[in-house]
Design a protein around this motif. Sequence first.
Motif, short mmCIF file in Angstrom:
data_model
loop_
_atom_site.label_atom_id
_atom_site.label_comp_id
_atom_site.label_asym_id
_atom_site.label_seq_id
_atom_site.Cartn_x
_atom_site.Cartn_y
_atom_site.Cartn_z
N UNK A 191 -71.89 30.22 103.13
CA UNK A 191 -71.79 31.46 103.90
C UNK A 191 -72.70 32.53 103.32
N UNK A 192 -72.86 32.54 102.00
CA UNK A 192 -73.81 33.47 101.37
C UNK A 192 -75.24 33.16 101.78
N UNK A 193 -75.56 31.86 101.83
CA UNK A 193 -76.90 31.47 102.28
C UNK A 193 -77.09 31.84 103.75
N UNK A 194 -76.03 31.65 104.55
CA UNK A 194 -76.11 31.99 105.98
C UNK A 194 -76.42 33.48 106.18
N UNK A 195 -75.77 34.32 105.38
CA UNK A 195 -76.02 35.77 105.50
C UNK A 195 -77.47 36.10 105.17
N UNK A 196 -77.99 35.47 104.11
CA UNK A 196 -79.39 35.70 103.75
C UNK A 196 -80.34 35.15 104.81
N UNK A 197 -79.99 33.98 105.34
CA UNK A 197 -80.81 33.36 106.38
C UNK A 197 -80.83 34.21 107.65
N UNK B 293 -85.33 28.10 108.22
CA UNK B 293 -84.35 27.07 107.86
C UNK B 293 -84.86 26.24 106.69
N UNK B 294 -86.13 25.87 106.74
CA UNK B 294 -86.71 25.07 105.66
C UNK B 294 -86.78 25.86 104.36
N UNK B 295 -86.79 27.16 104.45
CA UNK B 295 -86.87 28.02 103.26
C UNK B 295 -85.49 28.23 102.63
N UNK B 296 -84.45 28.43 103.44
CA UNK B 296 -83.13 28.78 102.92
C UNK B 296 -82.23 27.56 102.70
#
Length: 488
Positions: A116-122, A78-81
Amino acid sequence: MTTTSSTDVSDSDPSPSLPASTAQVLAPTAPGTSPKYLRGRVLRRYALWYGVALAAFSSIWGGVGTLLLPNQVQTLEMAKFFTGHDAGTDLQKLTALKNAIAAGTATATPDQSRLLGILADFDAGRAESLALVTSVGLVATMVAQPLIGVFSDRTRTRMGRRAPWILLGSLVGAVFLVAVRFAPTVAVLVVLWAIASVALNAAVSPLGATLADRVVETQRGSLSAIGGFGSFLGGVLGSVGAGVALSALGLNSYFVFAGLVVLCVVLFVSRAKDGSSLDLHVAKFEWKPFLLGFTYAVRTRDYFWVWTARILLTFGYGVSGALGLYMLQSYVKPALSVSEATKLVPLLALTALPATVVAIVVAGPLSDRLKRRKSFVFAASVLMAASMAIPLFFPTVAALFVQAVVAGFAFGIYIPVDQALVVDVLPDPNAAGRDLGVAGLAINLGQALGPALAGSVVSVTGGYAFVWVAALALVGLAALAILPVRRP
């Protein structure tokens, strides 16, 4: 030829040379080896503390493996993304938005599309990171465990062959378990957890070898049932305890598990003492026979198929359970928050407990009475494979509870009978530590491959449905692999 005889044994030391006890044992077949328990107080005491020690180790896999590590990895990722303005993003609401968009009931704004793009990567990143942490630890264990088995076979001390390894492994493992709590990055977490895993399994492997050392064949199903019950109960209590401890202590919960395993191991070693192995005859160490020795058991037919089936079943079981916390947040509908998922994971294990206990209590002794192991293992594998289809077709919390109960019942049959079957097909009783270490390698290999495959499936497909497909296929293959075993 060895004959069974009534031998007096003290409560604190099962050496046949000591006076007074109601226990009967089978005299050691060679100097420095253990007498085998037939009945009485020494057998009961061994069974109790054997189960307790296994429960302590399983509590780590159940509590640390299913809750502490996933929460720690998620926090680091979480701290990374999600940084800067995005820090503190509500994953539950974002996942609900993703599901609504997929159902055609909502449309994302440009900023929501970005999130949502960040969520997919996370989602892919945390699955891959958790898979890396658990897989590297298990691969390291896989390499070390058979070696530890061989070294324990050759150990000569007043405490016996296994006790020094059980004590040292648990102490070193506990120290590194505490160190895991302070890992600042996923990379450091990988290294510390790998060392902790190797050390803890350096204790588990010799502990398992005591079953072959000290228990006659006709009692192994029952004793394996006790060990299996201890293992499963420890896993459940570890998961429940971790859920409670996380709320109160956060990641300091690692201290609780470290202290518990040391306490239970000390109790096993002191209360279920082995005889001295100082008089053990140890052949001259040579590297070629040493290395080839690891392949000896696998080159025998029955051991090979039992070993292969064990890999496949633990592989499939590992795939299904590797991402449980994340699946509750991202697969089931409606999705849960991280706090809700953390509370629910232990309840899944607790719900399965009654069915598993019943299966363990019945299956081990019944396999002794019927003198059949293979049919029990086959039936358990088929039932477990069927359980994987439930959440595949019904991605709900309720379906996960049903799956947990069915799989728990199947696992309850499998645990004691498979362990007894492995001991039964050992080709050389004098090398039990080595060959049981190789058998343990099968479990570790399956468990190592499971998270790696699960993480890859999520990364490639962008979802969790095919995790269940892979689990079902692997456990189904495990059922087929047990069929060529000749021993009933």
